[in-house]
Design a protein around this motif. Structure first.
Motif, mmCIF file in Angstrom:
data_model
loop_
_atom_site.group_PDB
_atom_site.id
_atom_site.type_symbol
_atom_site.label_atom_id
_atom_site.label_comp_id
_atom_site.label_asym_id
_atom_site.label_seq_id
_atom_site.Cartn_x
_atom_site.Cartn_y
_atom_site.Cartn_z
ATOM 1 N N SER A 52 5.444 14.805 -6.201
ATOM 2 C CA SER A 52 6.729 15.386 -5.831
ATOM 3 C C SER A 52 7.830 14.317 -5.770
ATOM 4 N N THR A 53 8.892 14.547 -6.519
ATOM 5 C CA THR A 53 10.028 13.615 -6.501
ATOM 6 C C THR A 53 10.710 13.621 -5.145
ATOM 7 N N ALA A 54 10.780 14.814 -4.523
ATOM 8 C CA ALA A 54 11.399 14.922 -3.195
ATOM 9 C C ALA A 54 10.622 14.112 -2.164
ATOM 10 N N ALA A 55 9.292 14.167 -2.241
ATOM 11 C CA ALA A 55 8.453 13.397 -1.312
ATOM 12 C C ALA A 55 8.639 11.901 -1.525
ATOM 13 N N GLN A 56 8.770 11.486 -2.793
ATOM 14 C CA GLN A 56 9.010 10.074 -3.089
ATOM 15 C C GLN A 56 10.329 9.602 -2.482
ATOM 16 N N LYS A 57 11.381 10.417 -2.648
ATOM 17 C CA LYS A 57 12.703 10.047 -2.121
ATOM 18 C C LYS A 57 12.678 9.953 -0.597
ATOM 19 N N LYS A 58 11.987 10.898 0.034
ATOM 20 C CA LYS A 58 11.903 10.884 1.492
ATOM 21 C C LYS A 58 11.165 9.647 1.996
ATOM 22 N N ALA A 59 10.069 9.293 1.300
ATOM 23 C CA ALA A 59 9.288 8.109 1.698
ATOM 24 C C ALA A 59 10.106 6.833 1.523
ATOM 25 N N LEU B 289 0.833 -1.211 0.000
ATOM 26 C CA LEU B 289 0.000 0.000 0.000
ATOM 27 C C LEU B 289 0.869 1.265 0.000
ATOM 28 N N ILE B 290 1.994 1.214 0.739
ATOM 29 C CA ILE B 290 2.921 2.353 0.758
ATOM 30 C C ILE B 290 3.514 2.580 -0.626
ATOM 31 N N LEU B 291 3.932 1.500 -1.276
ATOM 32 C CA LEU B 291 4.526 1.610 -2.615
ATOM 33 C C LEU B 291 3.536 2.214 -3.597
ATOM 34 N N ALA B 292 2.287 1.750 -3.528
ATOM 35 C CA ALA B 292 1.253 2.291 -4.417
ATOM 36 C C ALA B 292 1.046 3.783 -4.162
ATOM 37 N N ALA B 293 1.053 4.186 -2.893
ATOM 38 C CA ALA B 293 0.870 5.610 -2.551
ATOM 39 C C ALA B 293 2.058 6.449 -2.999
ATOM 40 N N VAL B 294 3.264 5.918 -2.825
ATOM 41 C CA VAL B 294 4.477 6.662 -3.197
ATOM 42 C C VAL B 294 4.551 6.869 -4.704
ATOM 43 N N LEU B 295 4.185 5.851 -5.460
ATOM 44 C CA LEU B 295 4.237 5.962 -6.920
ATOM 45 C C LEU B 295 3.247 6.991 -7.457
ATOM 46 N N HIS B 296 2.202 7.292 -6.685
ATOM 47 C CA HIS B 296 1.214 8.294 -7.106
ATOM 48 C C HIS B 296 1.565 9.701 -6.628
#
Length: 310
Positions: free
Chosen positions: A230-237, A220-227
């Protein structure tokens, strides 16, 4: 002579991990160094989280519990192994053996559920950030932590009691460096089929169910991160979760190999090496992984060191 034989009959014999060759003396020294590093690293992590108010969050509270479990785990096994090696003795009493089994299963089982709680914490933080204070409140955090300790304790108590209830009328030599239930059951001179099936069921409950919850949370986290836009938010997650996934992979991978992999595909030597990994190496890696991979923890650690030096 009779007294010596009687003592041998009463106590179990741990064959250990090392002999006294130069190579094994070096390896033993490395294990002692790792043990001390693990104690210091986990103690530092607990003190840092306790002393810094900014780290009084559910994620760091769960991390402090993980450090406590790791610290207790290495203290349950390594001191006895080191004492036997240095003193040239190999015996362990049935009470000492039962205590090791109980503590190991309590801490190992508790850690399985604690890692699942940490996965849920990351899921709520990333997928429902605005509702995080409600969904991951202090009361729920305490309930999950208490539940982890209790479930591990119940498993440890049942398996330790059942293991020591078998008659051991033949060899009492345990080809291991600590008392682990599967190694001890091999020496029983009674039918252990039902107990081995029970241990397998316990493994499903204590390993596969928490692992399934962890995998579901991270899916579920991976699905949320891919959506995320923000690239910065993805990297932080990804940075926040990668440390947890590394711990999960190391811990669950070795435990599943030792407790659920068919015996025909394993040897005693392999079992000892894998056991060394999750009882000696994983506890020292956890604080390193979390502190190095977690920028927030590193920042507070460096800040604490700077204030201490001043």
């Amino acid at each position: 002579m009779e007294d010596a034989n009687d003592t041998t009959e009463i106590n179990f014999i741990l064959l250990g991990l090392f002999n006294h060759t130069l190579t094994h003396v070096f390896l033993f020294s490395m294990v002692l160094t790792i043990f001390l590093t693990s104690l210091m690293g986990n103690t530092l992590m607990i003190l840092l989280i306790h002393e810094d108010p900014q780290l009084h969050t559910p994620m760091y509270f769960l991390l402090s519990q993980l450090s406590l479990m790791d610290m207790m785990l290495v203290s349950t096994i390594i001191p006895k192994m080191a004492t036997n090696y240095l003193m040239g003795t190999k015996s362990i009493s049935p009470a000492g053996c039962g205590t090791q089994i109980f503590l190991f299963l309590t801490l190992g089982g508790g850690e399985c559920f604690l890692l699942a709680a940490m996965a849920y914490d990351r899921y709520v933080a990333i997928c429902h950030p605005l509702r995080y204070p409600i969904l991951m409140n202090q009361k729920l955090c305490l309930h999950m932590t208490t539940g982890s300790w209790l479930l591990g304790g119940v498993d440890g108590l049942i398996q330790a009691g059942a293991t020591l209830s078998f008659p051991y009328c033949h060899s009492r030599e345990i080809n291991h460096f600590f008392c682990e239930a599967p190694s001890l059951v091999r020496l029983a001179c009674d039918d252990t089929t039902f107990f081995e099936f029970f241990m397998y069921v316990c493994c499903i409950l204590m390993l596969l169910i928490p692992l399934s919850l962890i995998l579901a949370s991270y899916s579920l986290i991976l699905a949320a991160v891919l959506h995320m836009r923000s690239t910065a938010a993805q990297k932080k997650a990804f940075a926040t979760c990668s440390s947890h996934l590394a711990v999960v992979g190391l811990f669950y991978g070795t435990l599943i190999f030792n407790y659920m992999w068919p015996k025909s595909y394993r040897s005693v030597a392999h079992d000892k090496v894998v056991s060394a990994f999750y009882t000696i190496f994983t506890p020292v890696l956890n604080p390193l992984i979390y502190s190095v991979r977690n920028k927030e923890a590193m920042k507070h650690m460096l800040k604490s060191n700077f204030l201490y030096q001043k």
